[in-house]
Each structure stands twice: as C-alpha cells, then as structure tokens.
Design a protein around this motif. Structure first.
Motif, PDB file in Angstrom:
ATOM      1  N   TYR A   3       0.848  -1.188   0.000  1.00  0.00           N
ATOM      2  CA  TYR A   3       0.000   0.000   0.000  1.00  0.00           C
ATOM      3  C   TYR A   3       0.891   1.248   0.000  1.00  0.00           C
ATOM      4  O   TYR A   3       1.826   1.355   0.808  1.00  0.00           O
ATOM      5  CB  TYR A   3      -0.892   0.039   1.234  1.00  0.00           C
ATOM      6  CG  TYR A   3      -1.891  -1.094   1.307  1.00  0.00           C
ATOM      7  CD1 TYR A   3      -3.143  -0.982   0.718  1.00  0.00           C
ATOM      8  CD2 TYR A   3      -1.569  -2.289   1.968  1.00  0.00           C
ATOM      9  CE1 TYR A   3      -4.056  -2.023   0.785  1.00  0.00           C
ATOM     10  CE2 TYR A   3      -2.468  -3.335   2.038  1.00  0.00           C
ATOM     11  CZ  TYR A   3      -3.715  -3.195   1.444  1.00  0.00           C
ATOM     12  OH  TYR A   3      -4.615  -4.236   1.517  1.00  0.00           O
ATOM     13  N   VAL A   4       0.607   2.178  -0.893  1.00  0.00           N
ATOM     14  CA  VAL A   4       1.290   3.476  -0.909  1.00  0.00           C
ATOM     15  C   VAL A   4       0.337   4.506  -0.293  1.00  0.00           C
ATOM     16  O   VAL A   4      -0.809   4.644  -0.741  1.00  0.00           O
ATOM     17  CB  VAL A   4       1.690   3.886  -2.341  1.00  0.00           C
ATOM     18  CG1 VAL A   4       2.151   5.349  -2.373  1.00  0.00           C
ATOM     19  CG2 VAL A   4       2.796   2.986  -2.852  1.00  0.00           C
ATOM     20  N   ILE A   5       0.844   5.206   0.705  1.00  0.00           N
ATOM     21  CA  ILE A   5      -0.005   6.110   1.479  1.00  0.00           C
ATOM     22  C   ILE A   5       0.137   7.542   0.961  1.00  0.00           C
ATOM     23  O   ILE A   5       1.253   8.070   0.837  1.00  0.00           O
ATOM     24  CB  ILE A   5       0.369   6.052   2.975  1.00  0.00           C
ATOM     25  CG1 ILE A   5       0.388   4.598   3.471  1.00  0.00           C
ATOM     26  CG2 ILE A   5      -0.595   6.897   3.792  1.00  0.00           C
ATOM     27  CD1 ILE A   5      -0.907   3.852   3.271  1.00  0.00           C
ATOM     28  N   ASP A   6      -0.994   8.186   0.704  1.00  0.00           N
ATOM     29  CA  ASP A   6      -1.026   9.565   0.205  1.00  0.00           C
ATOM     30  C   ASP A   6      -0.979  10.555   1.377  1.00  0.00           C
ATOM     31  O   ASP A   6      -1.317  10.217   2.519  1.00  0.00           O
ATOM     32  CB  ASP A   6      -2.314   9.755  -0.608  1.00  0.00           C
ATOM     33  CG  ASP A   6      -2.399  11.123  -1.236  1.00  0.00           C
ATOM     34  OD1 ASP A   6      -1.349  11.669  -1.593  1.00  0.00           O
ATOM     35  OD2 ASP A   6      -3.519  11.657  -1.344  1.00  0.00           O
ATOM     36  N   THR A   7      -0.579  11.796   1.089  1.00  0.00           N
ATOM     37  CA  THR A   7      -0.507  12.841   2.122  1.00  0.00           C
ATOM     38  C   THR A   7      -1.861  13.061   2.788  1.00  0.00           C
ATOM     39  O   THR A   7      -1.962  13.179   4.013  1.00  0.00           O
ATOM     40  CB  THR A   7      -0.038  14.176   1.492  1.00  0.00           C
ATOM     41  OG1 THR A   7       1.098  13.947   0.678  1.00  0.00           O
ATOM     42  CG2 THR A   7       0.289  15.199   2.568  1.00  0.00           C
ATOM     43  N   GLU A  12      -5.607  13.264   7.533  1.00  0.00           N
ATOM     44  CA  GLU A  12      -6.920  12.900   8.064  1.00  0.00           C
ATOM     45  C   GLU A  12      -6.803  12.059   9.333  1.00  0.00           C
ATOM     46  O   GLU A  12      -7.720  12.008  10.142  1.00  0.00           O
ATOM     47  CB  GLU A  12      -7.693  12.095   7.012  1.00  0.00           C
ATOM     48  CG  GLU A  12      -8.280  12.911   5.906  1.00  0.00           C
ATOM     49  CD  GLU A  12      -9.601  13.529   6.290  1.00  0.00           C
ATOM     50  OE1 GLU A  12     -10.436  12.858   6.907  1.00  0.00           O
ATOM     51  OE2 GLU A  12      -9.770  14.718   6.006  1.00  0.00           O
ATOM     52  N   GLY A  13      -5.646  11.367   9.506  1.00  0.00           N
ATOM     53  CA  GLY A  13      -5.483  10.491  10.669  1.00  0.00           C
ATOM     54  C   GLY A  13      -6.251   9.190  10.550  1.00  0.00           C
ATOM     55  O   GLY A  13      -6.520   8.524  11.554  1.00  0.00           O
ATOM     56  N   ARG A  14      -6.576   8.785   9.314  1.00  0.00           N
ATOM     57  CA  ARG A  14      -7.419   7.604   9.112  1.00  0.00           C
ATOM     58  C   ARG A  14      -6.614   6.320   8.917  1.00  0.00           C
ATOM     59  O   ARG A  14      -7.121   5.228   9.173  1.00  0.00           O
ATOM     60  CB  ARG A  14      -8.305   7.822   7.880  1.00  0.00           C
ATOM     61  CG  ARG A  14      -9.236   9.026   7.961  1.00  0.00           C
ATOM     62  CD  ARG A  14     -10.338   8.835   8.996  1.00  0.00           C
ATOM     63  NE  ARG A  14     -11.134   7.669   8.697  1.00  0.00           N
ATOM     64  CZ  ARG A  14     -12.084   7.630   7.748  1.00  0.00           C
ATOM     65  NH1 ARG A  14     -12.341   8.705   7.037  1.00  0.00           N
ATOM     66  NH2 ARG A  14     -12.778   6.522   7.563  1.00  0.00           N
ATOM     67  N   LYS A  46       2.028  25.047   9.714  1.00  0.00           N
ATOM     68  CA  LYS A  46       0.678  24.598   9.405  1.00  0.00           C
ATOM     69  C   LYS A  46       0.332  23.348  10.218  1.00  0.00           C
ATOM     70  O   LYS A  46       1.131  22.412  10.314  1.00  0.00           O
ATOM     71  CB  LYS A  46       0.526  24.310   7.912  1.00  0.00           C
ATOM     72  CG  LYS A  46       0.605  25.563   7.052  1.00  0.00           C
ATOM     73  CD  LYS A  46       0.298  25.256   5.603  1.00  0.00           C
ATOM     74  CE  LYS A  46       0.286  26.511   4.761  1.00  0.00           C
ATOM     75  NZ  LYS A  46      -0.046  26.243   3.352  1.00  0.00           N
ATOM     76  N   MET A  47      -0.861  23.353  10.796  1.00  0.00           N
ATOM     77  CA  MET A  47      -1.270  22.232  11.636  1.00  0.00           C
ATOM     78  C   MET A  47      -1.331  20.930  10.854  1.00  0.00           C
ATOM     79  O   MET A  47      -1.088  19.854  11.391  1.00  0.00           O
ATOM     80  CB  MET A  47      -2.635  22.527  12.253  1.00  0.00           C
ATOM     81  CG  MET A  47      -2.605  23.635  13.290  1.00  0.00           C
ATOM     82  SD  MET A  47      -4.182  23.794  14.100  1.00  0.00           S
ATOM     83  CE  MET A  47      -4.293  22.207  14.917  1.00  0.00           C
ATOM     84  N   SER A  48      -1.659  21.019   9.558  1.00  0.00           N
ATOM     85  CA  SER A  48      -1.778  19.809   8.738  1.00  0.00           C
ATOM     86  C   SER A  48      -0.456  19.044   8.692  1.00  0.00           C
ATOM     87  O   SER A  48      -0.430  17.809   8.721  1.00  0.00           O
ATOM     88  CB  SER A  48      -2.218  20.176   7.322  1.00  0.00           C
ATOM     89  OG  SER A  48      -1.345  21.148   6.760  1.00  0.00           O
ATOM     90  N   GLY A  49       0.673  19.790   8.632  1.00  0.00           N
ATOM     91  CA  GLY A  49       1.971  19.140   8.606  1.00  0.00           C
ATOM     92  C   GLY A  49       2.265  18.376   9.887  1.00  0.00           C
ATOM     93  O   GLY A  49       2.707  17.226   9.865  1.00  0.00           O
ATOM     94  N   PHE A  50       2.018  19.015  11.025  1.00  0.00           N
ATOM     95  CA  PHE A  50       2.240  18.352  12.313  1.00  0.00           C
ATOM     96  C   PHE A  50       1.309  17.157  12.487  1.00  0.00           C
ATOM     97  O   PHE A  50       1.702  16.117  13.021  1.00  0.00           O
ATOM     98  CB  PHE A  50       2.026  19.351  13.459  1.00  0.00           C
ATOM     99  CG  PHE A  50       3.087  20.416  13.538  1.00  0.00           C
ATOM    100  CD1 PHE A  50       4.366  20.114  13.979  1.00  0.00           C
ATOM    101  CD2 PHE A  50       2.806  21.725  13.165  1.00  0.00           C
ATOM    102  CE1 PHE A  50       5.349  21.097  14.051  1.00  0.00           C
ATOM    103  CE2 PHE A  50       3.783  22.708  13.236  1.00  0.00           C
ATOM    104  CZ  PHE A  50       5.057  22.396  13.675  1.00  0.00           C
ATOM    105  N   HIS A 128     -13.809  11.216   3.640  1.00  0.00           N
ATOM    106  CA  HIS A 128     -13.618  12.047   4.824  1.00  0.00           C
ATOM    107  C   HIS A 128     -14.648  11.675   5.884  1.00  0.00           C
ATOM    108  O   HIS A 128     -15.830  11.475   5.573  1.00  0.00           O
ATOM    109  CB  HIS A 128     -13.793  13.541   4.476  1.00  0.00           C
ATOM    110  CG  HIS A 128     -12.720  14.061   3.567  1.00  0.00           C
ATOM    111  ND1 HIS A 128     -11.490  14.444   4.025  1.00  0.00           N
ATOM    112  CD2 HIS A 128     -12.715  14.258   2.227  1.00  0.00           C
ATOM    113  CE1 HIS A 128     -10.759  14.870   3.017  1.00  0.00           C
ATOM    114  NE2 HIS A 128     -11.474  14.767   1.910  1.00  0.00           N
ATOM    115  N   GLU A 129     -14.172  11.598   7.106  1.00  0.00           N
ATOM    116  CA  GLU A 129     -15.107  11.384   8.202  1.00  0.00           C
ATOM    117  C   GLU A 129     -15.975  12.623   8.322  1.00  0.00           C
ATOM    118  O   GLU A 129     -15.471  13.740   8.478  1.00  0.00           O
ATOM    119  CB  GLU A 129     -14.334  11.161   9.507  1.00  0.00           C
ATOM    120  CG  GLU A 129     -15.209  10.769  10.669  1.00  0.00           C
ATOM    121  CD  GLU A 129     -14.400  10.521  11.925  1.00  0.00           C
ATOM    122  OE1 GLU A 129     -15.013  10.209  12.951  1.00  0.00           O
ATOM    123  OE2 GLU A 129     -13.164  10.659  11.880  1.00  0.00           O
TER     124      GLU A 129
END
Length: 593
Positions: A3-7, A12-14, A46-50, A128-129
């Motif tokens: 599996y290759v995981i996308d950004t 999303e934390g999923r 940016k919060m998304s990066g963390f 998306h949740e």
C-alpha cells in the motif's frame, strides 16, 4: 500486498485507524514526496503538517505491534515541485511510485483517486469522516449567551457570557486543557471547515490559523507564534436590527439619502461589527447593492450580500475587483492599517459608498486615525459621518464639514485657513476643529472641550518645570503635545536614554515632542495704536511667529503675528480689556518672542 499512502489520508489520521481495524494488511510504503510535503507544511507552522507527521509516528507504533513492514521510498521532490504541489506535482510522484511498486494507493483526495484509476493504478478512496460544525467539541463550550470561549494549554477553559456591555468571565471546568485535547479540537475544527460549504479557513500562517466556522470566528495560535497553544472562538451573541441600536430617523435618512463615507468606531467587543451587519441589511432593504470586504469574513449579513476576502492576501486586489463590480455600498471590516485607510479612501473617492469598522476609544479618535494616512483636506470627502458604538448602543454621532475660517481661539483675520469642523449630529454644535498650525496638525476642542486641553497643558507644565524654569507647552490633541525649552536644557529634560521624558509621558498618558525654544528669549516693547473696535499691536519683523504679550511683568496672552506684522485684538474681549487696563495704569506692553 503493498500500500502506498497519500498525504491526504495521513493528515486525516485515518490510516492508523484502518491498520488497527485490520482493513489494511500488508507492507506500507510512505513516499519520500509525502514526507517532504508534510515537513514543509510543519516548517511553515501549518497544523496539517504536524498532524500528518504525528500520524506517521502512531502508524509506526501500531505496525511494530502487528509485524507490519513500513518503508520510505521514492524520489524526494525538488523545491520547485513542492512549490507546485497544488498543481499536482507531488501527487504525480506518489502515483508513479504506486505504479512502480505495483501497490494500491490509499488516499482521501478525490482528484488523486480519480486520476490513479484513470491511469490503471489500484486505489482505495477513504472518504472524509463527516464532521458538521454543530457536532464539533468547541460547540459544547457555548451556551446561548456565550460571546467567546478561550482554551489555553495547561489552563482551565473559560468563556465570556452575558449581554454586550455586561460580559463576565466564567470558568467552564476545573480540569486544565491538555495539548493533546487542544490538538484534537483544532483538527476537528479544520476538518469541519473544509467540509462545510458555509465555513472556510481564512488565514493560515506559521503558528496561526483563523477559521470561520459558520458564525464562529476561531483563532488557533501555536508555537512559535504563541508561548503555548491556544484556541479562541468568538461568536456574535445577537443578530439585531438597526432599530435596536437606537438609531434616530434623522440618522437613518442620512445613511440612505446618498452614498457616504461612514466610520463605525468603538472599543473591542462594543458591537461594532454587529451594527455594521445591521446597517448592511438595512441598506439592502432600501434598494442598495451591498458587498463586504473582510478578513476574516465573520459579518452576519443576508445571503444576498457577497462577502469578499483579501484576494491573494491583498485587499488592494479585492478593491480592484469591487471597483469593477461597482456596488452602491461596501462594508470594510476592519480598517486598521495605513493600507486599509488608503484602500477605503480610494474606493470612496471612486464613488463607492463606504462603511468602515475601526477601533477607537472615542469618536474623535477614529478621525484622528486618518490623519497622516489620508491627505488632510480630503478627509471630509472620504469620511463625512462617524458613528461611535459602546456597550451595544450608539453614544455619539459626528458629521464632518470642510470650511475656510479663523480657527477657534484665534483673533487675527489673516490667520484664516482650511478647517475641518467636527459637528455633533444631534446638537449641531462644533466640538472639534482640525487644521494645520505650522508643520503640525492640530485637533482642537471647541468650547467646553477646550478645558480638557488646559488641564493637560497645566499638568505638563507642572511636570516639566520640575526640571527646567522656562517652557512653552502646546497641546495638539488629548494624546500629543509639543514642549519647547531652551536647547541647552533638552538633554536634562530627556534624561538618560530618554527615561525621564518617557516617565512623564507614561504618567500623563500623552506623547511629548521636545523641541528647542528658539528666540522666545527675546523681548521688545510694543507700539500700540487703536481703531474704533480694535487694539493694533505693531510686531514688524515677527511675521508668522508666536509671541507672548506682557504688561510689564504680567503675562496677558499669546498670539500669532499676521502676515502684515500686526496683532489685532478686539477691545470688547477679555484680552482687549486687559490691554486697556494696563495702558490706563501707564504700564508698557512687551512682546516676548
């Protein structure tokens, strides 16, 4: 299976949740391109990066327990590719890796998923949740009378509750907020804003994010911008009509009779923006086309009113678009920096009705904020009405009028100059005058207000005379004064590194400009003549200068010498009577300059 995981799915934390549930079984490949993208986002605060990097840490812990192999592979993107990430450069690197490894792409990005399928790459689209604004945890802190909620790392949560003008600080619980809890709340807010069509992320900078979540304006501050993480959510506690602010029929007519330049001023939390929204709705009711310029976009206006944000981060570009759209009125929330005042003035002078929201402690302060930012003579053309709001009520309305006259307190006819009169809307009395005096712009109270300046002048003189014997104090406004003293005493008054004068400024809450007292040590006997109504004081050679008039050793008054080298004093005025009395006593009249 690989599996290759996308950004997107990491942010999303999923993915950790899917591995935990056994939905993904096989080797996991995290592209170097994904790691680089998250790193750049984190470096920019940016919060998304963390969030994405934290998800990788969680994923590694779960993988170790379950014996799942995690690898980092692929080409690391160049700086140019990272800059072009929104154009799909990073996404393409991720797809190329998935194709090369014959792996299944896992993504929460619909476009990425669609392109992958089109290229024949196996892909799993993780929806998306669904998070609705009303279901977010931040909403649980609000009650109907809550104006704002304040959450800070390591501190008990608290809120401001009550009515406008009567808000009280209330502790919401005894348990302090943890950093993890704040991160969860912030992530939930961001996801809800992305999914909800009536919400938006207004500002995203290093350590600071501003979100408009329906009617909530939320500011998220993190290190290094703030010393600790903090979330502040502000909500208008009432949607009111223009009538609920006590607007008179005369003021209503003034607002709608033609396009105007109006400033709505007041202290923070006074209800300025709420009033501006009610004015916008009122203008729509009266057939005007209304738009807004906001950052963030938090005015609660009707659906017919389009709310514009800074285009590419710049209100100048927004103004360019609005000048093409040509609304009848534009609400500018808020006018604060010099660039804001210049944009406001440019649009007003182009013929657009403008209503600006600005902070001020007094109504006249809102006008003073324009001095130096807008050419003085243009101010009445840019702003002709100031409405001051305090505790949710209109407490003062000023109108501005441009004229040429002798300013209040001056007596010489040849001292006439352009003057901006600030007039009380209800009483129609002039309360302030704005004009140039030498190189200074003076905001001078008229009538009873002048007593405040005299009190301030005496207070400054008393402080300064503790250090020098001779001084000339000129009060320009309630916040600025000029003190002139003999040049050799200036260092003594300023003190070491300016600390002495700074202490005086702090005590009196006024900015003091110390200047050399040039020439005021000269003294000459004046020649006096008279007409039927005036005393004529000859002051040849002193044209344009300010002089003190003495009878013997007694100070009478200060005046400016006209262009003809004379000072004209009406006999029926107090100073005229003082001159008559001195001459009757045989005293000589002197000019100190």
């Amino acid at each position: 299976m690989k599996y290759v995981i996308d950004t997107s799915v990491l942010i999303e934390g999923r993915i950790s949740e899917m591995v935990e549930k056994g939905e993904i079984k096989g080797d996991i490949i995290i592209p170097e391109a994904v790691l680089a993208e998250l790193e750049v986002q984190a470096n920019f605060g940016k919060m998304s990066g963390f969030r994405g990097l934290e998800e990788i840490k969680i994923l590694r812990r779960i993988a170790e327990k379950r014996g799942i192999k995690i690898e980092f592979k692929g080409e690391r993107p160049t700086i140019e590719q990272i800059k072009l990430a929104k154009g799909g450069e990073i996404d393409n690197l991720i797809r190329v890796l998935a194709e090369k490894e014959d792996a299944t792409l896992v993504t929460s990005d619909r476009v990425q998923h669609t392109v992958a399928i089109a290229r024949g790459i196996k892909s799993i689209y993780v929806r998306h949740e669904k998070i609705t604004p009303e279901k977010t945890k931040i909403m649980s802190f609000f009650t109907p009378d809550t104006a704002s909620v304040h959450l800070r790392e390591g501190v008990k949560p608290y809120a401001k509750r009550g009515k406008i003008g009567d808000l009280k600080l209330v502790v919401l619980r005894d348990e302090p907020m943890s950093l993890d809890e704040l991160h969860d709340i912030a992530h939930e807010i961001l996801e809800a804003a992305r999914q909800d069509e009536d919400s938006s992320i207004e500002i995203e900078r290093k350590g600071a994010t501003v979100i408009q979540l329906r009617d909530l304006r939320i500011a998220i501050a993190e290190r290094p911008f703030a010393d600790k993480m903090e979330i502040t959510a502000v909500r208008p506690i009432a949607k009111v009509t223009i009538d609920e602010y006590g607007v008179s029929e005369e003021l209503k007519r003034r607002i709608v009779e033609r396009q105007r330049g109006i400033l709505i001023a007041g202290p923070p939390g006074a209800g300025k923006s709420t009033f501006a929204a009610s004015v916008a709705n009122y203008l729509m009711d009266n057939g005007y086309l209304v738009k807004t310029m906001e950052s963030p976009r938090d005015l609660m206006v009707r659906d017919e009113i389009t709310q514009y944000a800074p285009l590419e981060g710049n209100m100048v570009l927004t103004a360019d678009i609005l000048l093409l759209v040509r609304p009848d009125y534009t609400i500018y929330d808020e006018v604060r920096k010099t660039a804001d005042f210049q944009v406001f003035a440019d649009m007003r002078l182009a013929g657009v009705g403008m209503i600006g929201v600005t902070h001020a402690t007094r109504a006249v302060d809102a006008i003073q904020r324009m001095i130096g930012r807008v050419e003085l003579g243009m101010i009445p053309q840019v702003v002709d009405t100031v409405i001051f709001i305090d505790a949710g009520r209109i407490t003062k309305v000023y109108t501005l009028k441009f004229t040429v006259k002798v300013p209040y307190g001056m007596v010489e006819a040849d001292l006439a100059r352009p003057v901006i009169e600030i007039v009380d809307f209800e009483s129609k009395k002039v309360e302030y005058e704005i004009y140039t005096y030498g190189e200074q712009v003076v905001v001078m109270p008229v009538g009873e207000e002048k007593e405040e300046y005299e009190v301030l002048k005496n207070a400054i003189e008393n402080k300064v005379k503790n250090y020098v014997d001779v001084c000339d104090v000129e009060v320009l406004s309630n916040k600025k004064a000029v003190v002139k003293i003999p040049e050799e005493y200036i260092p003594h008054l300023l003190g070491r590194k300016g600390r002495r004068i700074k202490r005086i400024e702090d005590e009196l809450k006024v900015s003091i400009d110390v200047q050399p007292l040039k020439g005021k040590l000269g003294k000459v006997e004046a020649e006096i003549s008279e007409t039927a109504k005036h005393w004529i004081i000859n002051a040849k050679g002193l044209e344009g200068k300010q002089v003190d008039i003495f009878a013997g050793e007694e100070y009478l008054f200060t005046a400016s010498v006209g262009r003809k080298g004379i000072i004209r004093v009406r006999k029926d005025k107090d100073v005229g009577k003082a001159i008559r009395l001195a001459l009757m006593k045989g005293e000589r009249i002197y000019l100190h300059y």
